[in-house]
Structures are given as structure tokens and as C-alpha cells.
Design an enzyme around this catalytic site. Structure first.
Site, PDB file in Angstrom:
ATOM      1  N   LYS A 122       0.846  -1.334  -0.029  1.00 49.17           N
ATOM      2  CA  LYS A 122      -0.103  -0.027  -0.051  1.00 49.17           C
ATOM      3  C   LYS A 122       0.971   1.114  -0.011  1.00 49.17           C
ATOM      4  O   LYS A 122       0.639   2.101  -0.573  1.00 49.17           O
ATOM      5  CB  LYS A 122      -0.702   0.005   1.314  1.00 49.17           C
ATOM      6  CG  LYS A 122      -1.743   1.165   1.186  1.00 49.17           C
ATOM      7  CD  LYS A 122      -2.789   0.755   2.539  1.00 49.17           C
ATOM      8  CE  LYS A 122      -2.609   0.460   3.732  1.00 49.17           C
ATOM      9  NZ  LYS A 122      -2.007   1.355   4.414  1.00 49.17           N
ATOM     10  N   ARG A 161      -8.535   4.484   9.915  1.00 48.70           N
ATOM     11  CA  ARG A 161      -8.285   3.194  10.398  1.00 48.70           C
ATOM     12  C   ARG A 161      -9.203   2.567  11.233  1.00 48.70           C
ATOM     13  O   ARG A 161      -9.373   1.326  11.259  1.00 48.70           O
ATOM     14  CB  ARG A 161      -6.894   3.119  11.027  1.00 48.70           C
ATOM     15  CG  ARG A 161      -5.698   2.892  10.369  1.00 48.70           C
ATOM     16  CD  ARG A 161      -4.724   2.496  11.196  1.00 48.70           C
ATOM     17  NE  ARG A 161      -3.433   1.755  11.277  1.00 48.70           N
ATOM     18  CZ  ARG A 161      -2.351   2.339  10.426  1.00 48.70           C
ATOM     19  NH1 ARG A 161      -2.212   3.245   9.967  1.00 48.70           N
ATOM     20  NH2 ARG A 161      -1.123   1.654  10.677  1.00 48.70           N
ATOM     21  N   ARG A 169      11.074 -11.820   3.646  1.00 53.66           N
ATOM     22  CA  ARG A 169      11.484 -10.715   3.826  1.00 53.66           C
ATOM     23  C   ARG A 169      12.691 -11.121   5.134  1.00 53.66           C
ATOM     24  O   ARG A 169      12.310 -11.667   5.782  1.00 53.66           O
ATOM     25  CB  ARG A 169      10.582  -9.584   4.412  1.00 53.66           C
ATOM     26  CG  ARG A 169      10.970  -8.172   4.396  1.00 53.66           C
ATOM     27  CD  ARG A 169       9.924  -7.339   4.695  1.00 53.66           C
ATOM     28  NE  ARG A 169       9.248  -7.502   5.869  1.00 53.66           N
ATOM     29  CZ  ARG A 169       8.138  -6.394   6.182  1.00 53.66           C
ATOM     30  NH1 ARG A 169       7.969  -5.847   5.230  1.00 53.66           N
ATOM     31  NH2 ARG A 169       7.554  -6.699   7.188  1.00 53.66           N
ATOM     32  N   ARG A 181      12.394 -11.346  10.822  1.00 54.01           N
ATOM     33  CA  ARG A 181      11.488 -10.592  11.782  1.00 54.01           C
ATOM     34  C   ARG A 181      10.757 -11.736  12.509  1.00 54.01           C
ATOM     35  O   ARG A 181       9.929 -12.208  11.719  1.00 54.01           O
ATOM     36  CB  ARG A 181      10.962  -9.424  11.537  1.00 54.01           C
ATOM     37  CG  ARG A 181      11.760  -8.153  11.391  1.00 54.01           C
ATOM     38  CD  ARG A 181      11.025  -6.994  10.658  1.00 54.01           C
ATOM     39  NE  ARG A 181       9.649  -6.792  11.013  1.00 54.01           N
ATOM     40  CZ  ARG A 181       8.759  -5.911  10.737  1.00 54.01           C
ATOM     41  NH1 ARG A 181       9.238  -4.864   9.937  1.00 54.01           N
ATOM     42  NH2 ARG A 181       7.389  -6.060  10.628  1.00 54.01           N
ATOM     43  N   ARG A 204      -1.876 -11.679  12.288  1.00 50.82           N
ATOM     44  CA  ARG A 204      -1.748 -10.214  11.921  1.00 50.82           C
ATOM     45  C   ARG A 204      -3.015 -10.072  10.774  1.00 50.82           C
ATOM     46  O   ARG A 204      -3.704  -9.090  10.897  1.00 50.82           O
ATOM     47  CB  ARG A 204      -0.531  -9.608  11.251  1.00 50.82           C
ATOM     48  CG  ARG A 204       0.471  -9.263  12.372  1.00 50.82           C
ATOM     49  CD  ARG A 204       1.919  -9.308  11.928  1.00 50.82           C
ATOM     50  NE  ARG A 204       2.207  -8.018  10.961  1.00 50.82           N
ATOM     51  CZ  ARG A 204       3.122  -7.815  10.144  1.00 50.82           C
ATOM     52  NH1 ARG A 204       3.831  -9.059  10.164  1.00 50.82           N
ATOM     53  NH2 ARG A 204       3.353  -7.105   9.522  1.00 50.82           N
TER      54      ARG A 204
END
Ligand code: AMP
Length: 266
Positions: free
Chosen positions: A43, A122, A161, A194, A205
Site C-alpha cells: 500500500k 483506520r 523478507r 523478523r 496479523r
């Protein structure tokens, strides 16, 4: 389409006391967008690309809070100090504080160059406050773009990642691989994954994201502003897809407002 301009966003980042040096003067209705999308859909990248393509300022509330936190010479209001506490804990900043800061930056929402809101609204409360303010000002949104990606693809993107332990540079195992496995190209630091980029955490998440945005999506779907855009392909392809769908909406939105204004005058 307006000429791409180089926005400094100082009025947004530094607050109402500061004005941007140049403000685009479009001869057409500007693009005014809200972007939605789960972590990992790209995004932020799309907000930057759209801002360059459409000449509208990229207004990120995350950037606004970070700028307030990093400004050594700025006097931090109690509201900002409180916001930073929430932010450092990784929690959402309360609506009242977010809204106070956004409302202070009304000039950015009124800007003739338009805007690409990223990270705001949000919550449903924020979306309602924004709608009220825009209605009062006679400003209308062009669209609310929701970037959509199957969860398996988000897991693949975020799961690949890797971050450097030393300099924090970010790599991706397939899209931006380091030259030597597990080592940073820049400083040779060790690369690690991470905790929140592990598949189990990503799924948690995503579920939290979907729970929290379901009301927002519904709110914008009912208002006819929601535009679902598949976030598959390269960033340029996704941007191209978005722009192609936006153009008719900008024109028809403008025509509708003109018509409504003419009706009001009758
Ligand atoms: P972002 O860069 O959008 O991920 O935002 C970074 C952090 O800023 C978030 O984790 C929140 O703590 C805070 N934040 C940014 N925008 C909002 C918002 N609209 N409402 C509440 N908190 C926000």
C-alpha cells in the site's frame, strides 16, 4: 492527468504553522483517495506511485507521527507525546488524538492538488469524522481503493523478507535477494527474519487486520466509494490498474457533484 509535481508535504509533516512552498493548481477535479490494504500488499509503495502519477500528495498518518517524534527542535504537545507512547508499543493511537492532528491539517485536505490518504482512516470513528469534515467543506472523495491479495501470497511476500541485524537494510529472498546468502550486501551483517514475518505471526496479523477493517470496508462499500483492486503483479502494473479504474470515477464523481449543485440552486 495533472503534471507530476514534487511535493514536500511540509504542511502535513510539520503541522498547521508551516505552509507548502508550492501547491499544484489543477484545471480539473483533483484525485482524492483513501487507500486500504493489509500489511504486505504494498500500500505504501502504491501511495508513492499514485502520488507521482496523479500529482496528489501522499498523506500518511504514520509518517505524520514519525515526523512529530523525530523533530528535535519542535515543541511536542501533550497529545503528540501520548500518541508516540501508543505508537512505540505498536498500538493504534486513540481516535481523538489522530483526529485532532488530521483536523489541524485541513489545509492538506483542501489542497487543489488532491491527496492520497495512507493509514487513515483506520477505524469506523475516524471514517465518520472524515466524512463529516469533508461534507462540511464540500469536498468529495474520488474513491477508496482497497488492495486485495490472497493470504497465501501475503505470507509468501512477508515470509521472504530478511532484515540486516546491523544496518537494518531489508531484502527479499526472491524479489530482492542479497548477493551472498544470509549476509547484507552493504555491511555484511547477518540477515534475520523478523518475528512478526513468520507465517504463523503473519496469519494472526492478517486476521486482526481483517477484523478491524471489516467495518471500514462495509462503510465505504455502502457509500459506493469502494474500489477493489487486485494487488498482484509488479508495483507498476498495480499502479497502472488503479489509475485505469480511477479515471472514470473522477469524472463521474465530478459530474454528479455539479449536477447535485445545480439541483440545489433550482
Ligand atoms: P503506519 O506507518 O501507517 O503503519 O503507522 C505507524 C503507527 O502510527 C501505527 O502502528 C499506529 O501506532 C500509528 N497510526 C498511524 N495512523 C494511525 C491511525 N489512523 N489511527 C491510529 N493509529 C495510527
Amino acid at each position: 492527468m495533472s503534471t507530476p509535481n514534487k511535493q514536500t508535504r511540509v504542511a502535513w509533516l510539520q503541522g498547521p504553522a508551516v505552509r507548502c512552498e508550492s501547491v499544484p493548481q489543477g484545471d480539473h477535479p483533483p484525485y482524492r483517495l483513501v487507500l486500504l490494504g493489509a500489511p504486505g500488499v504494498g500500500k505504501g509503495t502504491q501511495a508513492d506511485l499514485l502520488s507521482q502519477r496523479l500529482g496528489a500528495c501522499h498523506l500518511s498518518t504514520g509518517d505524520m507521527f514519525r515526523a512529530a517524534g523525530n523533530c528535535a527542535e519542535c515543541e511536542q504537545s501533550p497529545a503528540i507525546q501520548e500518541a508516540l507512547v501508543y505508537m512505540r508499543r505498536g498500538e493504534l493511537v486513540p481516535d481523538s488524538i489522530v483526529w485532532e492532528m488530521v483536523r489541524e491539517r485541513l489545509v492538506c485536505l483542501q489542497c487543489s492538488g488532491g491527496f492520497v490518504l495512507d493509514g487513515f482512516p483506520r477505524t469506523l470513528g475516524q471514517a465518520r469524522s472524515l466524512k463529516r469534515l469533508l461534507d462540511e467543506q464540500g469536498i468529495w472523495l474520488t474513491a477508496v481503493v482497497n488492495y486485495d491479495l490472497p493470504i497465501a501470497e501475503i505470507v509468501a511476500r512477508l515470509g521472504g523478507r530478511r532484515t540486516c541485524e546491523k544496518c537494518k537494510a531489508v531484502y527479499h529472498l526472491t524479489e530482492r535477494p542479497p548477493k551472498a546468502a544470509d549476509r547484507c550486501d552493504r555491511c555484511e551483517g547477518k540477515l534475520f527474519q523478523r518475528e512478526d514475518d513468520r507465517p504463523e505471526s503473519i496469519k494472526v496479523r492478517m486476521e486482526a487486520y481483517e477484523r478491524s477493517t471489516a467495518f471500514l470496508i462495509d462503510f465505504y462499500r455502502k457509500s459506493g466509494l469502494l474500489m477493489q483492486v487486485p494487488a498482484t503483479g509488479t508495483p507498476d502494473e498495480i499502479c497502472q490498474r488503479t489509475v485505469a479504474e480511477l479515471e472514470p470515477r473522477r469524472i463521474s464523481g465530478f459530474a454528479q457533484k455539479l449536477w447535485a449543485a445545480a439541483e440545489d440552486r433550482r
